[in-house]
Design a protein around this motif. Structure first.
Motif, PDB file in Angstrom:
ATOM      1  N   PRO A 119      36.410  61.752  10.918  1.00  0.00           N
ATOM      2  CA  PRO A 119      37.644  62.325  11.478  1.00  0.00           C
ATOM      3  C   PRO A 119      37.892  63.761  11.014  1.00  0.00           C
ATOM      4  CG  PRO A 119      38.047  60.080  10.766  1.00  0.00           C
ATOM      5  CD  PRO A 119      36.668  60.438  10.293  1.00  0.00           C
ATOM      6  N   LYS A 120      37.597  64.072   9.767  1.00  0.00           N
ATOM      7  CA  LYS A 120      37.761  65.445   9.286  1.00  0.00           C
ATOM      8  C   LYS A 120      36.880  66.404  10.074  1.00  0.00           C
ATOM      9  CE  LYS A 120      39.100  64.710   4.455  1.00  0.00           C
ATOM     10  NZ  LYS A 120      38.673  64.890   3.041  1.00  0.00           N
ATOM     11  N   PHE A 121      35.628  66.003  10.278  1.00  0.00           N
ATOM     12  CA  PHE A 121      34.699  66.857  11.020  1.00  0.00           C
ATOM     13  C   PHE A 121      35.203  67.105  12.438  1.00  0.00           C
ATOM     14  CE2 PHE A 121      31.250  66.818  14.180  1.00  0.00           C
ATOM     15  CZ  PHE A 121      30.658  68.043  13.887  1.00  0.00           C
ATOM     16  N   LEU A 122      35.682  66.043  13.111  1.00  0.00           N
ATOM     17  CA  LEU A 122      36.158  66.180  14.492  1.00  0.00           C
ATOM     18  C   LEU A 122      37.385  67.084  14.560  1.00  0.00           C
ATOM     19  CD1 LEU A 122      35.733  62.485  15.689  1.00  0.00           C
ATOM     20  CD2 LEU A 122      34.234  64.431  16.164  1.00  0.00           C
ATOM     21  N   VAL A 123      38.311  66.907  13.628  1.00  0.00           N
ATOM     22  CA  VAL A 123      39.527  67.730  13.630  1.00  0.00           C
ATOM     23  C   VAL A 123      39.202  69.185  13.349  1.00  0.00           C
ATOM     24  CG1 VAL A 123      41.703  68.152  12.428  1.00  0.00           C
ATOM     25  CG2 VAL A 123      41.042  65.813  13.005  1.00  0.00           C
ATOM     26  N   LEU A 124      38.361  69.436  12.353  1.00  0.00           N
ATOM     27  CA  LEU A 124      37.997  70.815  12.024  1.00  0.00           C
ATOM     28  C   LEU A 124      37.278  71.483  13.191  1.00  0.00           C
ATOM     29  CD1 LEU A 124      36.737  70.379   8.335  1.00  0.00           C
ATOM     30  CD2 LEU A 124      38.869  71.439   9.097  1.00  0.00           C
ATOM     31  N   MET A 129      38.019  75.462  12.868  1.00  0.00           N
ATOM     32  CA  MET A 129      37.946  75.761  11.436  1.00  0.00           C
ATOM     33  C   MET A 129      36.628  75.344  10.821  1.00  0.00           C
ATOM     34  SD  MET A 129      41.796  74.460  10.455  1.00  0.00           S
ATOM     35  CE  MET A 129      41.571  74.759   8.708  1.00  0.00           C
ATOM     36  N   TYR A 130      35.759  74.763  11.654  1.00  0.00           N
ATOM     37  CA  TYR A 130      34.473  74.307  11.120  1.00  0.00           C
ATOM     38  C   TYR A 130      33.621  75.497  10.687  1.00  0.00           C
ATOM     39  CZ  TYR A 130      29.899  72.063  10.855  1.00  0.00           C
ATOM     40  OH  TYR A 130      28.675  71.619  10.429  1.00  0.00           O
ATOM     41  N   ASP A 131      32.883  75.316   9.615  1.00  0.00           N
ATOM     42  CA  ASP A 131      31.972  76.333   9.098  1.00  0.00           C
ATOM     43  C   ASP A 131      32.729  77.588   8.656  1.00  0.00           C
ATOM     44  OD1 ASP A 131      29.365  76.734   8.335  1.00  0.00           O
ATOM     45  OD2 ASP A 131      28.766  77.730  10.186  1.00  0.00           O
ATOM     46  N   PHE A 206      32.387  69.035   1.705  1.00  0.00           N
ATOM     47  CA  PHE A 206      31.729  70.323   1.922  1.00  0.00           C
ATOM     48  C   PHE A 206      30.480  70.186   2.791  1.00  0.00           C
ATOM     49  CE2 PHE A 206      33.574  71.729  -2.401  1.00  0.00           C
ATOM     50  CZ  PHE A 206      34.781  72.008  -1.800  1.00  0.00           C
ATOM     51  N   ILE A 207      29.932  68.983   2.862  1.00  0.00           N
ATOM     52  CA  ILE A 207      28.787  68.753   3.748  1.00  0.00           C
ATOM     53  C   ILE A 207      29.236  68.700   5.204  1.00  0.00           C
ATOM     54  CG2 ILE A 207      27.049  67.040   4.428  1.00  0.00           C
ATOM     55  CD1 ILE A 207      26.674  66.364   1.507  1.00  0.00           C
ATOM     56  N   VAL A 208      30.367  68.037   5.463  1.00  0.00           N
ATOM     57  CA  VAL A 208      30.814  67.869   6.857  1.00  0.00           C
ATOM     58  C   VAL A 208      31.668  69.034   7.358  1.00  0.00           C
ATOM     59  CG1 VAL A 208      30.770  65.365   6.615  1.00  0.00           C
ATOM     60  CG2 VAL A 208      32.910  66.596   6.224  1.00  0.00           C
ATOM     61  N   SER A 209      32.110  69.922   6.463  1.00  0.00           N
ATOM     62  CA  SER A 209      33.009  70.999   6.882  1.00  0.00           C
ATOM     63  C   SER A 209      32.296  72.325   7.110  1.00  0.00           C
ATOM     64  CB  SER A 209      34.111  71.204   5.841  1.00  0.00           C
ATOM     65  OG  SER A 209      33.558  71.593   4.589  1.00  0.00           O
TER      66      SER A 209
END
Length: 271
Positions: A119-124, A129-131, A206-209
């Motif tokens: 869910p964090k990855f999808l929201v970012l 805000m990803y990467d 930090f891996i998924v963001s």
């Protein structure tokens, strides 16, 4: 007398069991690969070597360290501010749904963090805000455990102190900032230490963001380091040297703040 000496002997033995792994880590960081493989449990190197530290300096280790410091400090400051504000609101302000909000905080604490990774990855990704540093920092700015710690501590502060501040004309925010917060140093220091340690050692988020190597922190950078070309063989000195350098900032933060743990507990009351 014999019982006392027996108690001391047991304490020394327990202390040695805790210290010995750290001595192994410290010694292995200065061993050669051959020495570390032949004598993995020897708490001192037979042949001193600093080659692994030069290897780390030639990699992106300094950049990883800078990223870790920036991200960890930002997360720690954010958690201290927002956790204390939320904790005070739940402890002192009366509003509809206060118990439900506190129950939700406790429920978040009970949820394993790994469940929230996707869910964090999808929201970012949806928020753009990803990467980025924002994607690494913003989702960790509030911590349920920190809110719980601050709320429980604020409830131990005498209400009479806040009432005296209100008589002097202080509003809720002024009372919180000038009176209650200075009295809460033990809780603030606890949240600071836990927040810095948790964000410094954070890896799954930090891996998924992010995926840009330039945004690697020490945890994610060292993970790629020991699994890539330099990870061939056991590489005990390289791995433990990196772990040793990663341990130093957390230890420094703990010793610096723990000395102030019991100082100034009732500063706000004096004011």
């Amino acid at each position: 007398m014999k019982r006392r000496w027996l108690g001391y002997a047991v304490l020394v033995l327990v202390a040695a069991l805790y210290i010995y792994p750290f001595l192994i880590q410290l010694a292995t960081a200065f061993k050669t690969d051959a020495d570390a493989t032949a004598n993995p449990l020897l708490p001192w190197p037979r042949d001193w070597s600093f080659s692994v530290f030069r290897t780390l300096a030639e990699q992106d280790f300094p950049r990883w360290a800078a990223n870790s410091v920036f991200v960890s400090v930002a997360i720690t400051v954010g958690r201290v501010v927002f956790d204390s504000l939320a904790g005070y609101a739940l402890a002192r302000l009366r509003f509809r749904g206060r118990r439900a909000v506190f129950g939700a905080v406790l429920a978040v604490i009970a949820v394993p963090s790994v469940v929230l990774l996707i869910p964090k990855f999808l929201v970012l990704n949806q928020l753009g805000m990803y990467d980025s540093y924002a994607g690494m920092i913003v989702p960790l700015l509030v911590d349920g455990a920190g809110v719980f710690i601050m709320k429980q501590f604020f409830e131990t502060v005498p209400v009479s102190v806040e009432e005296a501040a209100r008589i002097d004309g202080a509003g809720p925010l002024r009372t919180f900032w000038s009176v209650v917060l200075p009295m809460s140093k033990p809780a603030l220091i606890t949240v600071t230490i836990l927040s810095f340690q948790g964000s410094w050692n954070e890896l799954p988020h930090f891996i998924v963001s992010r995926q840009d190597p330039a945004l690697n922190t020490l945890t994610s950078g060292v993970a790629t380091l020991v699994s890539g070309q330099l990870g061939q063989g056991n590489q005990f000195p390289l791995k433990l040297a990196a772990a040793l350098l990663m341990t130093v900032p957390v230890a420094v933060v703990y010793f610096v703040f723990s000395r102030r743990f019991t100082q100034g507990t009732y500063e706000g009351a004096d004011k």
